[in-house]
Design a protein around this motif. Structure first.
Motif, PDB file in Angstrom:
ATOM      1  N   GLN A 147       0.803  -1.215   0.000  1.00  0.00           N
ATOM      2  CA  GLN A 147       0.000   0.000   0.000  1.00  0.00           C
ATOM      3  C   GLN A 147       0.846   1.280   0.000  1.00  0.00           C
ATOM      4  O   GLN A 147       0.307   2.391   0.066  1.00  0.00           O
ATOM      5  N   LEU A 148       2.156   1.154  -0.104  1.00  0.00           N
ATOM      6  CA  LEU A 148       3.003   2.333  -0.198  1.00  0.00           C
ATOM      7  C   LEU A 148       2.772   3.073  -1.507  1.00  0.00           C
ATOM      8  O   LEU A 148       3.028   4.280  -1.604  1.00  0.00           O
ATOM      9  N   CYS A 149       2.262   2.344  -2.497  1.00  0.00           N
ATOM     10  CA  CYS A 149       1.919   2.966  -3.781  1.00  0.00           C
ATOM     11  C   CYS A 149       0.665   3.815  -3.608  1.00  0.00           C
ATOM     12  O   CYS A 149      -0.380   3.336  -3.155  1.00  0.00           O
ATOM     13  N   GLU A 150       0.732   5.083  -3.983  1.00  0.00           N
ATOM     14  CA  GLU A 150      -0.387   6.017  -3.798  1.00  0.00           C
ATOM     15  C   GLU A 150      -1.622   5.571  -4.575  1.00  0.00           C
ATOM     16  O   GLU A 150      -2.751   5.638  -4.073  1.00  0.00           O
ATOM     17  N   THR A 151      -1.433   5.091  -5.799  1.00  0.00           N
ATOM     18  CA  THR A 151      -2.567   4.647  -6.622  1.00  0.00           C
ATOM     19  C   THR A 151      -3.263   3.453  -5.982  1.00  0.00           C
ATOM     20  O   THR A 151      -4.489   3.364  -5.947  1.00  0.00           O
ATOM     21  N   GLU A 152      -2.456   2.530  -5.440  1.00  0.00           N
ATOM     22  CA  GLU A 152      -3.027   1.357  -4.784  1.00  0.00           C
ATOM     23  C   GLU A 152      -3.837   1.753  -3.561  1.00  0.00           C
ATOM     24  O   GLU A 152      -4.914   1.211  -3.298  1.00  0.00           O
ATOM     25  N   ARG A 153      -3.316   2.714  -2.811  1.00  0.00           N
ATOM     26  CA  ARG A 153      -4.024   3.157  -1.605  1.00  0.00           C
ATOM     27  C   ARG A 153      -5.361   3.805  -1.940  1.00  0.00           C
ATOM     28  O   ARG A 153      -6.298   3.764  -1.158  1.00  0.00           O
ATOM     29  N   ALA A 154      -5.454   4.409  -3.128  1.00  0.00           N
ATOM     30  CA  ALA A 154      -6.665   5.160  -3.494  1.00  0.00           C
ATOM     31  C   ALA A 154      -7.728   4.310  -4.196  1.00  0.00           C
ATOM     32  O   ALA A 154      -8.800   4.828  -4.524  1.00  0.00           O
ATOM     33  N   VAL A 155      -7.429   3.024  -4.391  1.00  0.00           N
ATOM     34  CA  VAL A 155      -8.379   2.159  -5.125  1.00  0.00           C
ATOM     35  C   VAL A 155      -9.754   2.133  -4.479  1.00  0.00           C
ATOM     36  O   VAL A 155     -10.785   2.062  -5.170  1.00  0.00           O
ATOM     37  N   HIS A 156      -9.825   2.203  -3.153  1.00  0.00           N
ATOM     38  CA  HIS A 156     -11.130   2.104  -2.475  1.00  0.00           C
ATOM     39  C   HIS A 156     -12.080   3.234  -2.858  1.00  0.00           C
ATOM     40  O   HIS A 156     -13.291   3.113  -2.718  1.00  0.00           O
TER      41      HIS A 156
END
Length: 539
Positions: A147-156
């Motif tokens: 989840q350090l990836c910003e795009t991954e964190r914003a998926v929700h």
């Protein structure tokens, strides 16, 4: 929508790592034929074009972000378009997208074909599933690290504009498939009546086989329940064929065939019938829960053959063993190696039939007077023979029933008495010589024809039993009556091709049947022959 793709359904998945997207796509592919597009594989193709090799999740995430910056996220839609321009597909599933722009470009390309499903789960489940994952690239050490990836964190955030959201922490994978398939209309959500049912109104041998084979051409799915103690004759040239376990339209139609969960079968006899009829596993579905008759079951019924005129096929003993053997599960169809090619969960078969609006015919066996609960006990069969029971055996809701056709013959019959007892009461009994005198047939013709399909025993005969007819009508609630053996009232009826060509006495008889049952006599069999059924139905 893009004409070159021709997709009528394009499912776009989003959600965090470990939420269950891959598990869902595998089920959609296996069960519903979806073509899967994995964006990770699209990234690999894009990387090859750039002479780049990706080894880890972190590199996949970074490369995906770079492509999004390059064209605003359009690369996913472009790649999907190119794939299915070469190989068109009807149902496509994209696993998965990470930003709203990727979804927007897919919607622009494919319009209303796009359905965006967002999947979510509790953080504890995501962390546990992440550690259990098996991947072919270098994975992050933990869910938190991924989840350090910003795009991954914003998926929700994609959940806010999704067509549907499913929390996979609150159900198992099978539940997810059912919920999603219903959203996608891959499973029917209505209960429109599409099932017709054929039952016997007397003591069996009412001519159901002849009626069933006549009706079968109008259906896409034919279902048989009961057991091999019922033989249904079908007219064929140069000779007749008797079905004991397959539906009576097996040889005359290309309809799908099903043996219902409540059926009881003799595997050896069934396999012979399958071979006789040239039935393939693609056409016949046997529910895995069908009960198997053993040799011990057949031996256990020898006394019943003598006492009540049982067919002695082992059906009742097998049914009893199914109940009493639950501490040590009884042998079912799923346990017989030779039947495995035909074994299928019939719930899925029915779901597919409902979805496509297929018409279904359930072929009941025996008759109302032989019902275990509603017949002349103890001279009864080992199951309930009513319309309600037949529907239950098939695993079909009563709400789906459209028509109930109850078959009645002009002179009811039962088998001859057992050697040590009786096969049961039979109205006001007659001799075959009396029926011969009334009908115009010879006694020899009648007695030759009136032998049971399964055991070959001579039948007894009686006057028409109006009390029994009324009881059978109350029990089954028929929408239609199939009146058979009209030629036994008068042999002249064999020449009738239309209702008005029947004798006056036969027409009056049919009208009286309608009066007592409250249902129209819609089908009339004038003899056992190819063109011998007068069809008066309005359906």
């Amino acid at each position: 929508m893009c004409g070159s793709c021709m997709a009528t359904r394009l499912v776009v998945l989003s959600g965090p790592i470990g939420v269950g997207k891959s598990t869902l796509t595998k089920s959609l592919a296996t069960r519903f034929g979806a073509r899967i597009v994995k964006t990770r594989e699209l990234l690999d193709l894009e990387a090859q074009h750039s002479f780049k090799t990706i080894h880890s999740r972190e590199e996949y995430q970074a490369f995906g972000e770079a492509l999004d910056l390059r064209d605003g996220g359009q690369w996913v839609a472009n790649a999907v378009h190119e794939l299915f321009r070469r190989e068109p597909a009807d149902f496509i599933c994209v696993d998965s997208v990470r930003i709203q722009a990727q979804i927007d470009f897919l919607r622009k390309q494919y319009g209303l074909a796009v359905f965006h499903l967002h999947m979510t789960a509790d953080i504890e489940d995501l962390e546990m599933r992440f550690l259990e994952r098996s991947v072919t690239f270098e994975e992050a050490a933990s869910y938190a690290e991924s989840q350090l990836c910003e795009t991954e964190r914003a998926v929700h955030h994609l959940a806010a504009r999704a067509d549907a959201v499913v929390n996979t922490s609150r159900c198992n994978p099978g539940d997810v498939v059912v919920r999603v398939a219903t959203y996608l209309k891959l499973l029917s959500r209505d209960h429109a009546p599409s099932v017709d049912l054929l039952v016997g109104g007397q003591f069996g041998s009412e001519g159901k086989g002849h009626i069933a084979s006549f009706l079968a051409r109008e259906y896409q799915l034919l279902i048989r329940g009961g057991g091999p103690n019922a033989g249904h004759k079908v007219y064929e040239t140069p000779s007749v064929y008797t079905h004991h376990q397959l539906p009576c339209g097996t040889r005359s139609t290309t309809a799908q065939l099903m043996i219902a969960p409540g059926a009881i079968i003799n595997p050896e006899a069934l396999l012979k019938e399958i071979a006789d009829c040239g039935v393939t596993p693609e056409r016949l579905s046997i529910d895995p829960r069908v009960m198997i008759i053993s040799r011990e079951d057949i031996r256990a019924e020898e006394l019943l053959v003598k006492r009540i005129g049982s067919t002695g096929q082992g059906v009742g003993a097998a049914a009893a063993r199914r109940i009493m053997g639950r501490s040590e599960p009884a042998l079912l169809a799923r346990d017989v190696a030779a039947l495995k090619p035909f074994i299928q969960d019939t719930n899925r078969l029915l779901e597919n039939a409902y979805l496509h609006g297929d018409r279904i015919l359930i072929e009941g066996t025996q008759g109302a007077g032989l019902s275990l609960y509603h017949g002349s006990y103890p001279n009864v069969t080992s199951r309930d023979t009513s319309a309600s029971a037949c529907v239950s055996e098939a695993g079909i809701s009563p709400k789906r029933v459209r028509k109930i056709v109850m078959t009645c013959r002009t002179y009811p019959i039962r088998v001859q008495n057992g050697t040590e007892g009786t096969s049961g009461p039979l109205g006001k009994e007659l001799s075959w010589s009396e029926v011969a005198k009334r009908s115009g047939y010879s006694e020899e013709e009648l007695t030759a024809a009136e032998k049971t399909s399964t055991t070959g025993r001579q039948r007894r005969v009686s006057e028409f039993d109006w009390v029994q007819l009324r009881r059978a009508a109350l029990l089954n609630g028929p929408t239609d009556i199939a009146l058979t053996f009209a030629d036994y009232l008068d042999r002249k009826n064999t020449d009738a091709r239309r209702f008005e060509q029947l004798t006056d006495a036969t027409i009056k008889f049919a009208e009286e049947v309608e009066n007592v049952t409250g249902a129209p006599v819609s089908l009339i069999s004038t003899r056992f022959n190819f063109r011998s059924i007068i069809d008066r139905r309005n359906w």
